[in-house]
Design an enzyme around this catalytic site. Sequence first.
Site, PDB file in Angstrom:
ATOM      1  N   SER A   1      40.910  34.442  40.649  1.00  0.00           N
ATOM      2  CA  SER A   1      39.478  34.526  40.321  1.00  0.00           C
ATOM      3  C   SER A   1      38.619  33.690  41.263  1.00  0.00           C
ATOM      4  O   SER A   1      39.087  32.729  41.887  1.00  0.00           O
ATOM      5  CB  SER A   1      39.242  34.058  38.884  1.00  0.00           C
ATOM      6  OG  SER A   1      40.011  34.813  37.990  1.00  0.00           O
TER       7      SER A   1
HETATM    8  N1  SAH Z   1      44.393  33.340  36.395  1.00  0.00           N
HETATM    9  C1  SAH Z   1      44.960  33.934  37.577  1.00  0.00           C
HETATM   10  C2  SAH Z   1      44.362  35.275  37.920  1.00  0.00           C
HETATM   11  C3  SAH Z   1      44.627  36.279  36.895  1.00  0.00           C
HETATM   12  S1  SAH Z   1      44.734  37.938  37.485  1.00  0.00           S
HETATM   13  C4  SAH Z   1      44.872  33.003  38.766  1.00  0.00           C
HETATM   14  O1  SAH Z   1      44.332  31.907  38.637  1.00  0.00           O
HETATM   15  O2  SAH Z   1      45.388  33.363  39.821  1.00  0.00           O
HETATM   16  C5  SAH Z   1      45.274  38.615  35.962  1.00  0.00           C
HETATM   17  C6  SAH Z   1      46.744  38.470  35.726  1.00  0.00           C
HETATM   18  O3  SAH Z   1      46.990  38.927  34.407  1.00  0.00           O
HETATM   19  C7  SAH Z   1      47.596  39.318  36.648  1.00  0.00           C
HETATM   20  O4  SAH Z   1      48.535  38.527  37.299  1.00  0.00           O
HETATM   21  C8  SAH Z   1      48.267  40.312  35.693  1.00  0.00           C
HETATM   22  O5  SAH Z   1      49.575  40.671  36.074  1.00  0.00           O
HETATM   23  C9  SAH Z   1      48.256  39.530  34.389  1.00  0.00           C
HETATM   24  N2  SAH Z   1      48.356  40.338  33.171  1.00  0.00           N
HETATM   25  C10 SAH Z   1      47.793  41.541  32.899  1.00  0.00           C
HETATM   26  N3  SAH Z   1      48.116  41.931  31.659  1.00  0.00           N
HETATM   27  C11 SAH Z   1      48.875  40.936  31.113  1.00  0.00           C
HETATM   28  C12 SAH Z   1      49.518  40.759  29.851  1.00  0.00           C
HETATM   29  N4  SAH Z   1      49.429  41.657  28.872  1.00  0.00           N
HETATM   30  N5  SAH Z   1      50.220  39.631  29.660  1.00  0.00           N
HETATM   31  C13 SAH Z   1      50.335  38.696  30.637  1.00  0.00           C
HETATM   32  N6  SAH Z   1      49.755  38.825  31.844  1.00  0.00           N
HETATM   33  C14 SAH Z   1      49.035  39.931  32.088  1.00  0.00           C
END
Ligand code: SAH
Length: 218
Positions: A68
């Site tokens: 993000s």
């Molecule tokens: N907070 C992260 C960015 C998040 S991107 C950072 O600082 O880099 C969103 C992430 O959520 C992705 O890696 C994706 O694979 C994960 N994601 C999506 N659906 C999910 C779920 N149901 N449970 C766990 N992770 C999930």
Amino acid sequence: MNKEPKSFDWYKLRNHMVENQLIARGIYDPHVIRAMRTVKRHKFVPIDMLSKAYDDEPLPIGLGQTISQPYIVAHMSELLRISPNDTVLEVGTGSGYQAAVLSQLANHVITVESIASLANEAKERLQSMGIHNISVLQGDGGLGTPHHGPYEAIIVSAAAPEIPEPLMLQLKIGGRLVAPIGQSNDQTLVLYKNIGYRSVLKKLYAVRFVSLTGEWGL
Ligand code: SAH
């Protein structure tokens, strides 16, 4: 002539980001500001994105996922009003950057990632950085982690059509949850508070996150 710098002044770039992207836009919590000054975002971005590590934007981290924008990381962290004794749940570990920022504010961070390779990479990265108060779990974070909760604060880093109910149930009384809610191109950041006899939902502003997968996803 290609005048690529041989090395970056990360400390200067990070402080510049904090001053111009965070403080200038109203981030005020000194603990959050200190965390954003401390955590090395350039350690969480892919090598080919290094020159953009402190830019004012989200960056791709592979597999269609993103790290993000710094402002969003700081603002979501601030909205959670984390105290040093709190245990925080993050859904969507991605690179582990948001978790690392939260780990500076809380006692312990549990972060859940659905994609095994990202979970493993984040775990190794955080370990190699000497951060020991984060547990990276692999699974469907929309279901929460019944064995670790309830939590003082929950942050969802991927967009769902509604706040996953298991997460609301794993929030302590007095707890806060921040999440992007909506479809892929129409999402709003919401702040949900469990104040015991009722809950409060505040809609904040438009955001753009990758979609939550799994049982509570799109
Ligand atoms: N907070 C992260 C960015 C998040 S991107 C950072 O600082 O880099 C969103 C992430 O959520 C992705 O890696 C994706 O694979 C994960 N994601 C999506 N659906 C999910 C779920 N149901 N449970 C766990 N992770 C999930």
